[in-house]
Structures are given as C-alpha cells and as structure tokens.
Design a protein around this motif. Structure first.
Motif, PDB file in Angstrom:
ATOM      1  N   ARG A 113       0.840  -1.196   0.000  1.00 53.47           N
ATOM      2  CA  ARG A 113       0.000   0.000   0.000  1.00 53.47           C
ATOM      3  C   ARG A 113       0.875   1.246   0.000  1.00 53.47           C
ATOM      4  N   GLU A 147      -1.124   6.489   1.761  1.00 53.57           N
ATOM      5  CA  GLU A 147      -2.531   6.720   2.085  1.00 53.57           C
ATOM      6  C   GLU A 147      -3.298   5.429   2.294  1.00 53.57           C
ATOM      7  N   ASN A 158      -3.649   3.045  -0.024  1.00 55.00           N
ATOM      8  CA  ASN A 158      -4.207   2.471  -1.256  1.00 55.00           C
ATOM      9  C   ASN A 158      -3.388   1.262  -1.687  1.00 55.00           C
ATOM     10  N   HIS A 185      -0.816  -1.471  -7.366  1.00 57.09           N
ATOM     11  CA  HIS A 185      -0.917  -2.464  -8.436  1.00 57.09           C
ATOM     12  C   HIS A 185       0.337  -2.423  -9.286  1.00 57.09           C
ATOM     13  N   LYS A 194      -8.925  -1.596  -7.373  1.00 61.91           N
ATOM     14  CA  LYS A 194      -9.064  -0.339  -6.654  1.00 61.91           C
ATOM     15  C   LYS A 194      -7.765  -0.013  -5.934  1.00 61.91           C
ATOM     16  N   GLY A 195      -7.161   1.091  -6.333  1.00 57.74           N
ATOM     17  CA  GLY A 195      -5.900   1.459  -5.727  1.00 57.74           C
ATOM     18  C   GLY A 195      -5.071   2.241  -6.719  1.00 57.74           C
ATOM     19  N   VAL A 196      -3.774   2.139  -6.554  1.00 55.86           N
ATOM     20  CA  VAL A 196      -2.884   2.992  -7.331  1.00 55.86           C
ATOM     21  C   VAL A 196      -1.859   2.157  -8.067  1.00 55.86           C
ATOM     22  N   TYR A 226       2.543   7.750  -7.216  1.00 60.88           N
ATOM     23  CA  TYR A 226       1.372   6.889  -7.276  1.00 60.88           C
ATOM     24  C   TYR A 226       0.212   7.616  -7.933  1.00 60.88           C
ATOM     25  N   VAL A 227      -0.326   7.003  -8.959  1.00 64.71           N
ATOM     26  CA  VAL A 227      -1.541   7.543  -9.575  1.00 64.71           C
ATOM     27  C   VAL A 227      -2.590   6.442  -9.552  1.00 64.71           C
ATOM     28  N   GLU A 228      -3.806   6.828  -9.713  1.00 68.79           N
ATOM     29  CA  GLU A 228      -4.895   5.866  -9.638  1.00 68.79           C
ATOM     30  C   GLU A 228      -4.735   4.785 -10.699  1.00 68.79           C
ATOM     31  N   ASN A 229      -4.949   3.567 -10.315  1.00 66.98           N
ATOM     32  CA  ASN A 229      -4.856   2.464 -11.254  1.00 66.98           C
ATOM     33  C   ASN A 229      -6.041   2.497 -12.206  1.00 66.98           C
ATOM     34  N   THR A 230      -5.761   2.412 -13.493  1.00 65.53           N
ATOM     35  CA  THR A 230      -6.850   2.445 -14.474  1.00 65.53           C
ATOM     36  C   THR A 230      -6.780   1.261 -15.416  1.00 65.53           C
TER      37      THR A 230
END
Lengths: 535, 1048
Positions: B819, B822, B824, B827, B928-930, B941-945
């Motif tokens: 994680r 934060e 998250n 990934h 769900k995560g980064v 870290y950016v949001e995982n898409t």
C-alpha cells in the motif's frame, strides 16, 4: 471394625511403597530404539530421494520440468511453471521435504559413524549420499545451510547459517574424495542398500561419477577447478557400463501422501493413481522434435498414445502415427494446458480391433509410457550414459579422459538407448542402436550443444538435473513461451533458481537475510543466478 | 377421576397449617421465607425461628421460597403441620459449593472465583456434547466448537491461552476423579482430517447434578499442573436425599437445520472459464464460475455428459444437507435410606446430522451408590459406562472427502443433485467432475462410497472408603479410573481419488487414567469463633495410551472390508505412559464467619522429567473478608465480600521428550527395513518444570436481599519456563526443539451480574444474568534464537497462526498487500495487486476473541418459564479460505465487476486479430488502488486504471496475500431459548406422577450479528491452539424441539 481399619492401613502402607525409582525406565519409549544400525537408515534415505510425489511434482515438474519442456499439460505445471508464476509452496517443496528427512538422517549417520573404524564403509556411503542430497538442494536454491545443517541435535544449532555455494562445492569434492578412498571391501558390510546391494566397488564408481557431475557444474565459474576435479574423478574410476548405474527400485503401491514405496515421478505423472485411465501429462513438442530430428529410438519408449481406459490398456501409438504421419503432431507445445489440446488439432477416427474410435487431439498426444510411468518403475539416480556424456564434454575440452569426445559420445548414445530396458521396455535391436549412433556423430562446432542436449534427453525424468545443466551449458536453446504476460512474474524468462521457503524467513530470519544480502539488489529473486551459473 | 376429588376438597373449609422452615445446609431455622398459596395472593413469612402459620383449604398447594434456596411446592391434605427443609439452589448465593478435591465449602469462605451451574442449566436445552451448553453461561470461560458438529469436539479455554505446547484446556474432574479429555485422533489440520471428539463430549447431560468451574490457579492448585488452565468439576446425580423409590424419565427431541447461508453468491455467470460456455472438453468446470452469462434457454454438457439448462438453480448447494434430528431418552431410578442410597440411570441418544449418512448413537449407564456400615465407615462407588457409535464423521478442512469443500465452489447453474447421479460409471469407476482435482472428491462419493465408523466403550468410575475416626478427623481412600477403548475405521473403495486401489484405515486406541488417592481431613472448631480445617493427602496418577493402527491397501473382494481383505497392510503401534506422584495439603482458618485464610501446597514427582528435575513444589494462599458482617445491618448491601489469592503451579510435560530415538517405518520395501530418527523435535535432557504464577482479586456484592448480585474478578497470571516444542527451521533437521522458554501473561476481568428485577407473590419472576469477560494476553518472551512459535499453519494459503513475541497469543500472520502512504493498494503495471515480499510478514489479525458476553433472561410465571441466552464474542479475526476460494472460483458477488467489459474487450481483440500483448483492453476489472508511475526509489502513485480479466485479478489475489480474506469473526448468537411449563401437580394428584414438565427448547437459533459472508463465524476446523482458520466449513446447525420430564 478392626478389620476395616486393618484394610485401610494396609492400603495406605502399600501406597507409600510406590516410589519413583522406575520413572527413568518408564520415560523410555518402548517402541523406539536408542541405537539403530545406520545401515537401516540408508534404505530409507534411498527410498525417499526418489519416492516423494510431493517434491517430484512441485520442483521436478511444475518448475524445472515445465521449463525444460519434456512434458506439459498438467494444470499446475502450466499454471505456475508454464506461466512463470511464483508459489512459495511449490518452490519450497524440495527444501521442506528433504532437510527434516534425508538431511536429518544422513547427518546422523555420518555423525554416529565418523570415528568408528568398524563402520568406515557405512560412513563413506553416508557421505556420498550426503553430497548427493545437498548438491540437489544447492543447485536449486544457491547458498544454503550446509555445514551446520541437520545438526540441531548434535550441536544444538537451531538456526543454521547459510553457506556460500562455492564453499559447499569445495567441501563436496573433499568429502567425495575422502569417502571413495575410505571405501574398502574388507571392512564393514553395507547391508540395506538398494542401489548396489553393498557392492563397494560400484559405490566407489558412483562416488567418483557424482564428483564428475559436480566438477562439470563449475565450467562457467571456475574452469580450472572443474578440470582438476573432473580428471581426479575419472582417474579414480567412474561408471563403466549400465551395470554401474545407481538405480532405485520401487513397488506398485497406492499413494498415501508420502513415500510408501512407489516411484515419486510416476505418482506425479499419474496424478497419484495406480490405476489411472490416463496420465495428466503429455509429451512436449520440444522433447519430441529433438528425438524426431535425431531418429532417437527412445521417442516411442518415453511416450505412447493410449485410449482413455482404466489402467491405460490400449496402446494406439502406431495407429495414431499411421493416421497423422508425424510424431510432432502427437505432442503438445510447451506451456499448454491439456484442455487446450482440442484447439490445436481435430479429432481423428481410428480402427481399434475392429471398433471405430474417435480420438481427440488430447488422446492423439503421447503420454508418458507405461514403462516409465509405472508406479513400480525404477528410478535412475545416475546413469552411465550421463557419465559418458560428461566425459565427452571433458574430452572435447581436451581434459584427460582416456578416450576421444566422439568415443564417449557414441558410447553414451548407445548406453542411453539400452538403459531404457531398465524400465522393462522391450530391447531396442542392436542394429537400430548402431544406426542411431552412427547417424549422430559429433559435428564440428556443435559438440557442446549435441552433448548437452543429449544430457537433457538423459534427464527427461529428472527435470531438476536437466534444469541445472541447462543453466550451466545453455543447451538446449529453449524458447520460453511467455503465454500470459499479465500474470508472469519472471520477466518472461526462465528463472535461474528457487526462492527460499517462507519458513526460513519466519524462523531462520537472520541467517537467510544474510544470504539474501549477498544477492543482487539484496533480493531473494528467482531471477538471480546461483554461484556456478555465472553470466 | 381428578375432578370429583377437587370438588370434594372445594367443599372443605380452610384449616390452619403451621410448621418450621429450616435450611438443609446447617439445620438452622430460616427466618423470612415466604409461604404462598399457589394461584392466590394470600401468603405469609416465617418468623425469626423459622416458624409460620397459614390458613389454606385442603388440596391447595403451598409454595415455600427463600432467596438462594430451591422453591418447594407441597400439596396440603388434612395435616396441620408441615415442616420444610429448604435446599440451597446451586446457582445462587450462600450456597455450598464443591472445591478442589471434592471438598464442600460455603461459597462465602472462598478467596477465589468459582462458578457453579445446576444440571438443569445444561440439560434442558441440551446438546449432544454437554460442554457446548456452557457457552455464554460462565464468565471467563470461552467455548468454541468445530464445524464437525455433534460428532466433534469442543475447545474450552478459561482465562485465556497461557500454554504454547499444551492444549490450554481445563482439567475435568467427575465426582472427584480426573477424566481423560484427550482427542481420539489428531483432528483436522492444514491438510485436513477428522474431528474424533474429545472425552468431555460423552457425558449424558441428564446425569449431571452440577458443574463447578474453578477458574484460577488458586482454585485449582491442589490438582496440580493439569489444572493450570482451570478445572471443570462435574458432579453426577446420586440417590442422596431420596426417600423411597424415585423414578424420573426425560425425553428430548430436537430437529437440526442449516443455520449459515450462502449469502455472497453471484447468480449471473455460470460454470466455465473466460466467459465461455462449457464445452464437452471443458464440462468438468463444475467448481469454476468464470463462464458465460446464465441463460436457461441454452443447454450445456456437465461432467457426466448429460445436457443441462444453463440457468440459475435456486438453493443449488445447501439442498445437499438434510434436516437432522436428535432424540434423547433417559430413565433413572433412585432410592435411599439414612444409611444407603443408589441411583441408576440409562440413556439412549440418537443423532442424525445434517450431513447425509452421518450420525451418532450413544448409550450411557450410570450407577452411583453409597452405603454406610456401622457408624464410621462409608463405602461409595460409581460406574459410568458409555457406548458411543459414530457413523461417517464429516471430513474437515483440506481433506479430499470434505463435502463442505466439494460443495463450496459449485457454479450457480449447477445443481448439486446432479452430482448424485452418474458419479460412477457402469463399471463402478469414479467419474471426474471437477477437472481432475483429486483433492476434492464428488460429495456423493464421499458420503455414499467412503465410510467411516467409530465405536467407543468407556468406563468411568471409582470406589471410595470414608472412615470417620472421630467427628473431627476422617480418612478418605479412593481409586478411580477412566478407561476408553476406541476403534475407528475409514474405508475408501477402489476408485476413490488418492486411494484408487481401495483402502482401509483402522485405529484402536486404549486409553486409561487411574488415580489412587488418600486424604486425611481434620475439621475442628478451635474456639467459639475460630474454625480450622486441614486436609492432607497424596495421589498417584498413572496414564497410559496405546494405539494400534492398520492401513490396508489394494482391496481384494469389493463387498467386504476387514483388514485381511487388503493385499498390502501396514501396521503401527504407539505407546505412551506417564505417572505423577503427589503429596498435597491445605489448611483453612475461619474467624467469626467473617475472616478466612487458606494455604495449600503440592509437590509432584513426574516420570516425564529426569531425576533431579522431576520434583517440584508449589504453594498457594488465599483469603476472604465478608465485610458486610462488619457493617451495621442494612437492607441495601445485604452481603459483601472481598477476596484475594496468589498461587504458583508447576508443570511437567509429555513422556519421551528427553532422548533421541530411532524407529522403523511401518512398512518395508522389497524386504528391506526402513529406519530413521523418530524424533521430529530435538529432545532435551535438561528440561525444568514449567511454572505459572497468578493472583486474583475479587468481590461479591449482594444488594436488596440478593435481588442484585455482582461478582467481579481481576486476575493476572504469568507462565514461565514453558516446556514446548519450539518451531525451528527445518534446516536444523528438525521441525521443533523441546525447550524451556517463554513468558506469557494473561490478565483480565470477569464480571457477573445477576438480578431479579421482578419477583412478585403472583409467581411472576424475571431473572437477568449478564457475564462479561475480557482477557488481555501477551507473549512477552519466547527464545533467544527464535521469536515466533507456530500454533497452526495453512501455508498453502499463505498464512500461519503464531505466538509471536510482543503480540497477543494466536496472531494470524501472512503477507500484506502493498500500500502507499494513504493506504491504497499498489498495483503492478499489469494491473494486478502486489504483495509485500515474503520476508515482510505482517500480523493480519488474531484468532482469539477480545471479549465475550453472555446475556440471559428468564421470566417465570406460574408454571411457565421462558428463558433466552444471547452469546456475544467480539474481537477475533478469521481467515476464511472458503471465501478466498469463492473469489478465486468466481462465485462471490465481487467477482462480477468488470466481467462484461472484459469479455467485450476480448471479443473486439479477437475480431481485430491482435495478440494479447499488443492489445489495450477496452474494459475489465480495474483494481481499486494505485499504480507506481515513478521509480522504485521515488515512487509516484496515480490511480490504477488498467482493466484486467477479473478471473486473473481474483486468482492472483489469493496467490499473493491472505489479507483480503481475513474477516472480523465477532458475532452475537441467540444461543438458547427454552419455554418450560410445569404442569400443576393438582392435575395429577392421584396419579403416580410427582411432577411433569414440558419444554420447547432451541439452540443456536439465529446469528444476530456476523461480519463474514457464507460461513458461520464459529467454523474452526479443529480444537487446537491455532484458532482463526476456516476452510470448507460444513454449515452450522440450529436445533429446536421438545423436552419432557416426568417424575414418579
């Protein structure tokens, strides 16, 4: 009333008489011995080394074997080895089964006999077995506990240190040298020996042959040491015929979760069943193609096509071959699940004893033959063919072996085909063998490839040895199909070692971390190379 | 018949009845006892001498009651004098209770905490295993059951886990004689097994007079080391107090049904992989629900080649289980005179479990007798014979025969009943149903073809002589035994996966524990206000366990299965014996019924330690002050006591831990014997005895004449020098080393509040009881070389349960998901979650509950009594491997997300003819995560898409970390409900019946609160120390039914 008082006091008095003198005796388990003849432990170690389905499947097939592309199709081999997915459970299997079993007992045998002149032969045999056991461990994992391993009772070392593979190998040679020299037919008799029935002369040859195998491991990292040790081993006398092979005997017995007498490789092939209607493995096209190319008569001894029937009774190899005209079509590409077979070929119709049978691709493919996959198939711990192949490479490198590389190679091919009779396969006629040998001379500039690819054929039922020699020699040149990059954890390559077991990280934390610190980026990665696997 | 008599009486005029009420405890008069004419409001109260006088019509019923005493109902006739001897009610205050060595003492004197339950409290709504009925009823006692159900064992832990190697369970003493509570088999572990039940499970609840729980070391010090986890003392019913012949008949009948439900189960996609319909090559994906969208108009092949509609099947899994039932009948005869008494009981229990073909039958026979010869000698004895037969104990955990495991992953379109037909082919061979996974056998093969059976014969009993030299000096000699013979067979026919040639496992255990005891009692008033009781004695305990085992492989004749019908047989023999000789004593001083002081000592000599180490001495001291005696008489605080105690207890170990030994495997190979070191733990000649030090402080307060009663205890115990098999790395050659190590502390509070908010003379009474227990445990120290101790492992699922230095006992340890700061989940580039390295093991939970509460309410009105018990346990975690697999297999609802989008993306890819590597998925499951777009040293870290195949996502999760599948195991259960009706005695006055009562009883009716989907939080697979794993659980059971009790 007096009578009653009398009874009471008699009872009290007899209670007082019960003392604690017999406690020492009571606390000795009547079902256990305090001093067992170490010969009785030799038989057990020999059984366990080839009888365990657990580690044979996990290390022999799932990883080493799947990467070496002899066999494929079974779910976990493809899912983990085939896709390059790590599993602590599978990586650790050899370690967690052998340290508390073979290592514990062989160390005890060595310790209890070490200074006893009346047990010098069993001591020497134990030391050879100990090197054999540890060599498989260190080749797979790298630096491992060796000098202090298995000494929990004798030295009260609970958390043994990790020794460098180089130090371990150096000690292997010292141990094998000393053991072979200590062996003496006039001394104590080895009584419970499956390999050689106590024949000291053949034990010497086995010890020297093992030394030759380990010497050849060092060609990338220390060519001089490799030569010295190889020449010393050959000079002391290695195996000279198939009669010198170290072979473990097994029996046909239902699997019960451990070693009970059957061949661990066969249990893995047959999904632990003694009566399976098919094997869960199929021959891999990489393996089949090389034998097709060289006209190797072993192809149809290793692999046969069977109908899916109880105990695989009906052999349809020839019928399928007649229909397809190619053994290549009777094998699965590497890293393939068996259920994917139907996407790779169409069903065929064959006529079996007057009955029309439809065979899907899966049943056209060669399965491990009844000979090699029988639960009571013997297990070749070390073959004469292997020894001749090592000598072929040694001779090719101009080391002293007494014969030419070609002579060794030819002998190896001949011995390699003939050793299939160990499994009870029908003898291959002498003319076929001769033709095979003559058709495959060493070719200038391809000697190392030819020799080491033959070693790979020789190790078709011993994925770990094939994997070790592939890492050393680079042969055969295996293309790893990175079939599922999304889940692959090996950068799309064949890894170079097994990672350490979780239990070491939990319970031997300081020692294992010291070993990890020595690795590139101080990381316990399966992409790291062991010491002798120099780039 | 009844009616004319009542009419006759009704015509009579009231007469005056008088008499005296005394207490059976001390023959003293009872002032303030209430006397009411049943069904009226008229009544009176006894005077200072216990005397009363009341006017009543002949034929009415007088109800005599007094706080702390059992109420009595007496039918009046023509007599004018009725003297009543009141007997103390075991569950209330002021009672005489049974303490260590069977010594009866007034509860007010005691300097430590003891709880007592009456037999009714465990026999009205009874369980097959009577120990389970204690759940929620006694503060400080934690009871857990296994998923095996009625045939299984239970785990009882009093005041927390303090032992690493021992089982942490209390010592059971029945009628003064220690009982063997060992398991008959190893139970289920990481690779599965069977719960063979433990010793305490065999008792007939209707034979139990009372249960006393000695919780702390001070209470149990006289019983030695085996009692260091507390003592459960069970007293069986005797014929004492029964004049003439008494006959009692009790009948219970309950129905058992599935309690837990599959409440997280998707019904959108069916069997198969990669969103595709199953084909004939893929028809064994019964346990894989990653197939196409359900559509009942499509037919698909199933494992046996049949075609079935591809639609939702309701109740497709739990329909496997049947309604179970339990019928128990007990008949007892008792009788006695001043000099002799006898009670005989017979019982018959028949249980059908919810798992088809599983059942238990138990018969018990008990005779308790006592005879006084002359003035001074009393001979008493007991024999309790138990015969228990269990058919088809359910396999648990990872055992291939575990039906729970087999049913677990069944896809929503698949009806489990389809497995019942065609699971074997025409020649009787096993048919693969799940893609060659031989470790999960078709459940119908498991229940119909595989058979296991156990038969237990058990005899518990004693012979005892008591001789009174004078009225203050007496001697007691007793020899007691607990002997069990247990035979277990497990048969698998030819074709059973992993047992394909047929097999038979046969185990015969013979276990006996004999105790020989002498006890001298001195009991004297030294002065008017000063009493002295001294006990001194000795005991010899001899324990022996012998096991014969046989495994037969390769069956010859298919229709029979004695061991001789197998061509290959392996036999084993194990033997285990130990002896402890002890001397002990106790002295109690009482002053003015207000100040009490007690000291005890015990010295043991154990056969399991070497000479020079095997003798150990330990003392205890306790005191109490009844301070309410020092206060002026007042109604508000009617009783108040403070108590304090300190104790030390020493302990030994199992036999054969001192030397290295060698043995042969139980088979030979080609005529060669196979030898090896038999120790798996490094032996240790220099073991010292274990020591536990503890103290406790407590108070008992009664307010308003006992309407409100509070019992509070603080305890603190510390165990050092534990003898344990320390898990060490197998590179040492051994799995463990026998050492003295460790320090574990347990401290906690126990609160017990009981109140009677309503008690009217109209027979309306409301009792409330609340128990609360909080235990704080810490593993302070283990060993210089090794800092963790393995209690249980599920390594294949990436978790272990450990005692770990600096943590509470029983932490669940495994790899965490990585994680960012934060919190998250991180990934990888492929869009899959990453776990921390194997070297970073984290504490993910703890399998032991932090606090427990039991709340019971009883409302009685006239002959009716309604009672309900809610059992609450809070704070434990459980690693649910069942739920982990539900995600991996695609049956959990969470696995739906992204499927449609992924399959659409794949369709587009194939249409475009692009390889997987070069295709950018247009949809799928987005973790769900980064994701880290920076470097490993400087992460960004950016949001995982990244969309991935949900099948890969959920598959990779379990391979990486157990973390997502560790659930809060807190729960509240409606544990017990009873509604009883005592038929008024006037209804059957002229019949031989003395009393008749009928009850509706229910156990485990509802889970009022739970945080785990699909399984009951009470679903451990064994009773061992490593609690917190759940795998392939059989659903929990609720039971309800009727109970009838008739006395003649």
């Amino acid at each position: 009333m007096k009578k009653i008082l009398y009874i009471i006091f008699t009872m009290l008095f007899s209670l007082a008489l019960i003392r604690c003198d017999h406690f020492e005796e009571m606390n000795q388990d009547p079902t256990k011995s305090t001093d067992m003849d170490p010969n009785l432990m030799l038989s057990n170690i020999q059984l366990q080394l080839s009888g365990g389905q657990f580690e044979q499947l996990r290390n022999g097939f799932i990883y080493s074997g799947e990467w070496m592309q002899h066999w494929t199709g079974e779910y976990s081999t493809t899912e983990f080895g085939g896709k390059g997915v790590r599993s602590d459970q599978y990586m650790s299997a050899l370690w967690i089964s052998q340290y508390p079993r073979e290592v514990k007992n062989v160390v005890d045998m060595v310790e209890r006999t070490k200074d006893d002149p009346t047990q010098s032969n069993i001591n020497a045999v134990s030391r050879i077995m100990k090197v054999y056991i540890f060599s498989r461990l260190t080749d797979l994992y790298g630096d491992i506990p060796y000098f202090g391993a298995g000494k929990g009772y004798y030295d009260r070392v609970f958390t043994p240190a990790y020794d460098r593979q180089e130090d371990i190998y150096n000690d292997f040679f010292i141990e094998l040298d000393a053991a072979v020299k200590a062996l003496d037919p006039s001394k104590d008799v080895i009584t419970e020996d499956f390999y050689y029935n106590g024949d000291i002369a053949r034990w010497k040859k086995f010890g020297n042959s093992l030394r030759l195998r380990l010497a050849m491991r060092l060609t990338k990292v220390n060519i001089n040491k490799a030569q010295t040790e190889a020449e010393a081993a050959i000079a002391l006398g290695v195996m000279q015929s198939n009669a010198d092979m170290a072979v473990m005997k097994h029996i046909n017995v239902a699997w019960e979760g451990g070693t009970f007498g059957g061949n661990g490789t066969s249990y893995a092939f047959m999904n632990t069943s003694t009566t399976a209607d098919e094997s869960v493995f199929r021959m891999c096209s990489t393996f089949a193609d090389y034998m097709i190319d060289t006209g190797d008569p072993r192809l149809t001894i290793f692999g046969r096509s069977y109908l899916k029937e109880s105990n695989r009774p009906t052999d349809v190899t020839d019928l399928v071959y007649d229909e397809l005209g190619s053994y290549h079509e009777m094998a699965l590409p590497p890293s393939t699940f068996s259920w994917e077979a139907s996407q790779l070929g169409t069903p065929i119709i064959i006529d079996v004893n007057g009955e029309t049978v439809e065979l899907t691709k899966l049943y056209q493919c060669l399965q491990p033959s009844r000979y090699i996959a029988a639960i009571d198939a013997p297990y070749i711990m070390m073959s004469y063919a292997e020894v001749e192949l090592w000598m072929a490479e040694a001779a090719f490198r101009s080391w002293t072996t007494g014969r030419t590389a070609q002579e060794h190679f030819s002998t190896a091919l001949q011995a390699g085909v003939n050793q299939m009779s160990t499994y009870g396969a029908p003898d291959v006629s002498a003319s076929v063998v001769t033709d095979f040998v003559n058709d495959n001379p060493l070719v200038n500039g391809q000697e190392l490839e030819q020799i080491n690819t033959q070693l790979w054929i020789n190790f078709a039922l011993n994925g770990q040895e094939a994997y070790a020699n592939w890492r050393r020699s680079g042969f055969p040149a295996i293309v790893y199909p990175n079939r599922d990059p999304g889940v692959n954890q090996s950068n799309g390559q064949i890894p170079r070692r097994m990672q350490y077991p979780q239990e070491e990280l939990d319970y031997n934390t300081a020692s294992v971390n010291e070993a990890i610190q020595r690795m590139p980026e101080a990381t316990d990665s399966w992409l790291n190379r062991v010491w002798w696997d120099a780039e | 018949m009844l009616l004319p008599m009542q009419l006759a009486w009704a015509q009579d005029s009231p007469i005056t009845i008088s008499g005296k009420i005394t207490s059976a405890d001390d023959n003293q008069p009872l002032p303030g006892a209430s006397i009411v004419i049943k069904g009226t409001i008229s009544g009176t109260v006894s005077d200072a001498e216990g005397k009363y006088s009341i006017k009543a019509e002949p034929g009415s019923v007088l109800v005599f009651s007094f706080v702390g005493m059992d109420s009595q109902e007496i039918l009046t006739g023509t007599q004018t004098t009725i003297d009543v001897v009141m007997i103390s009610n075991a569950t209330n205050l002021g009672e005489v209770i049974i303490t260590a060595l069977g010594i009866e003492r007034n509860k007010r004197e005691i300097g430590y905490s003891v709880s007592e339950l009456s037999g009714d409290q465990v026999s009205t709504a009874q369980e097959v295993n009577v120990i389970n009925s204690l759940s929620g009823k006694v503060a400080g006692v934690d009871i857990s059951t296994t998923t095996a159900g009625p045939t299984g064992s239970s785990r009882v832990v009093i005041r927390g886990n303090s032992s690493l190697a021992g089982n942490n369970q209390p010592l059971y003493i029945i009628d003064g004689v220690p009982m063997d509570n060992s398991d008959m088999g190893e139970g289920a572990g990481m690779w599965g097994g069977y719960d063979m039940g433990n010793g305490a499970a065999n008792l007939n609840p209707n034979d139990i007079e009372s249960i006393s729980v000695l919780k702390g070391a001070s209470a149990s010090a006289l019983y030695g080391a085996r009692a260091s986890h507390g003592v459960i003392m069970i007293t069986t019913k005797s014929g004492k107090g029964q004049k003439g012949l008494g006959v009692e008949f009790t009948s219970n009948y309950t129905v058992e049904k599935v309690l837990s439900k599959f409440d997280d189960y998707q019904t959108t996609y069916g069997m198969g992989r990669d969103g595709e319909l199953p084909t004939i090559d893929n028809a064994e994906t019964t346990q894989v629900a990653w197939g196409a969208k359900l559509d009942p108009s499509i037919s698909v092949p199933i494992y046996n080649g049949e075609l079935k509609p591809f639609g939702v099947v309701n109740d497709n899994i739990l329909s496997f289980f049947r309604p179970g039932s339990t019928a128990t009948n007990t008949l007892s005869l008792s009788g006695g005179s001043d000099k002799a008494s006898v009670r005989v009981s017979l019982s018959d229990l028949r249980n059908k479990d919810i798992v088809p073909n599983t059942g238990l039958q138990r018969n018990t026979f008990l005779i308790n007798t006592s005879v006084t010869l002359g003035e001074k000698l009393t001979i008493s004895g007991k024999a309790n014979y138990i015969n228990e037969r269990v058919n088809n104990r359910p396999a648990l955990s990872d055992n291939p025969n575990n039906v729970g495991l087999a049913l677990l992953g069944i896809a929503p379109n698949f009806d489990q009943q389809w497995l019942s037909k065609g699971y074997k082919d025409k020649t009787g061979n096993y048919v693969d149903w799940n893609g060659g996974n031989i470790y999960r056998i078709n459940p119908y093969w498991s229940i119909n073809e595989i058979e296991n059976e156990s038969l237990k014969h058990r005899l518990m009993g004693y012979l005892q002589l008591n001789y009174d030299f004078t009225d203050w000096l007496s001697l007691q000699l007793r020899g007691g035994t607990d002997y069990t013979n247990f035979r277990y067979t497990n048969f698998s026919p030819r074709g059973t996966p992993t047992r394909d040639t047929g097999s038979l496992d046969e185990i015969i255990n013979t276990v006996s524990e004999n105790n020989y005891e002498a006890l001298l009692r001195f009991n004297r008033k030294l002065a008017d206000d000063l009493t002295l009781n001294v006990y001194t004695g000795g005991n010899i305990m001899y324990y022996r366990r012998e096991q014969f085992s046989n495994t037969g492989l390769d069956i010859v004749l298919e229709d029979i299965h004695p061991i001789t019908n197998f061509t290959r047989q392996r036999s084993g023999y194990a033997f285990y014996e130990k002896q402890i000789n002890s001397l002990y004593g106790s002295a109690q001083l009482g002053y003015k019924d207000t100040y009490y002081l007690e000291g005890t000592f015990r010295n043991d000599w154990s056969s399991t330690l070497r000479k020079g180490m095997n003798s150990y001495f330990y003392p205890s001291v306790s005191g109490s002050l009844v301070f309410s005696n020092l206060l002026p008489d007042q109604r508000f605080l009617s009783f108040g006591k403070l108590r304090a105690s300190w104790a030390e207890v020493g302990g030994d170990t199992d036999p054969y831990q001192l030397n290295l030994t060698y043995g042969l495997l139980d088979f030979s190979l080609l005529d060669k014997p196979l030898g090896q070191i038999s120790n798996t733990s490094i032996p240790n000649r220099d073991l010292k005895p274990t020591q536990t030090y503890s103290y406790e402080l407590g108070t008992e307060l009664h307010f308003l004449d006992g309407r409100i009663r509070i019992d509070a205890t603080y305890y603190n115990s510390r165990t050092v020098d534990q003898i344990l098999a320390l898990k060490i790395p197998s590179t040492s050659g051994y799995n463990a080393a026998i050492i003295n190590a460790g320090e574990i502390t347990n401290k906690g509070v126990e609160l017990s509040l009981s109140a009677t908010p309503v008690s009217t003379s109209y027979d309306l009474k409301w009792d409330v009881m609340v128990n609360y227990t909080r235990n704080i445990n810490e593993v302070k120290e283990l060993h210089e070389q090794v800092k963790t101790y393995e209690l249980s492992a599920a390594r294949w699922a990436g978790a272990v349960i450990q005692a770990k230095e600096g943590n509470a006992y029983g932490v669940i340890v495994g790899r965490k998901l990585k994680r960012d700061d934060e919190g998250n989940i991180i990934h990888n580039a492929a869009g899959l979650p990453m776990a921390t390295g194997a070297e970073d093991q984290a504490v993910l939970g703890n399998g032991v509950h932090k606090w427990m509460m039991g709340i019971s309410n009883t409302i009685s009105y006239k002959g009716f009594s309604l009672s309900a018990l809610v059992d609450i346990k809070v704070g434990a975690d459980i690693y649910s491997m069942s739920n982990a697999l539900a995600h991996q297999n695609g049956t959990a609802e969470a696995t739906l997300e992204g499927r449609e989008a992924w399959y659409a993306s794949e369709e587009a890819r194939l249409a475009a003819g692009v390889s997987e590597e070069s295709w950018i998925p247009t949809g799928g499951y987005i973790g769900k995560g980064v994701v880290n777009t920076g470097t490993s040293d400087e992460p960004v870290y950016v949001e995982n898409t990244k969309p991935v195949n949900p099948q890969d996502y959920w598959g990779s999760l379990l391979e990486n970390s157990p973390e997502p599948f560790i659930y809060d195991a807190s729960y509240a259960k409606l544990r017990e409900v009873t509604l009883s009706y005592n038929i008024p005695s006037k209804v059957f006055t002229s019949t031989p019946f003395q009393s008749i009562s009928v009850s509706f009883v229910a156990r485990n009716l509802f889970l009022l609160y739970s945080n785990i989907p699909n399984v009951d939080p009470e679903s451990g697979y064994n009773n061992g120390n490593g609690q917190g794993f759940e795998y392939g659980s059989i659903p929990s059971r609720r039971s309800y039914g009727l109970s009838l009790n008739v006395k003649f």
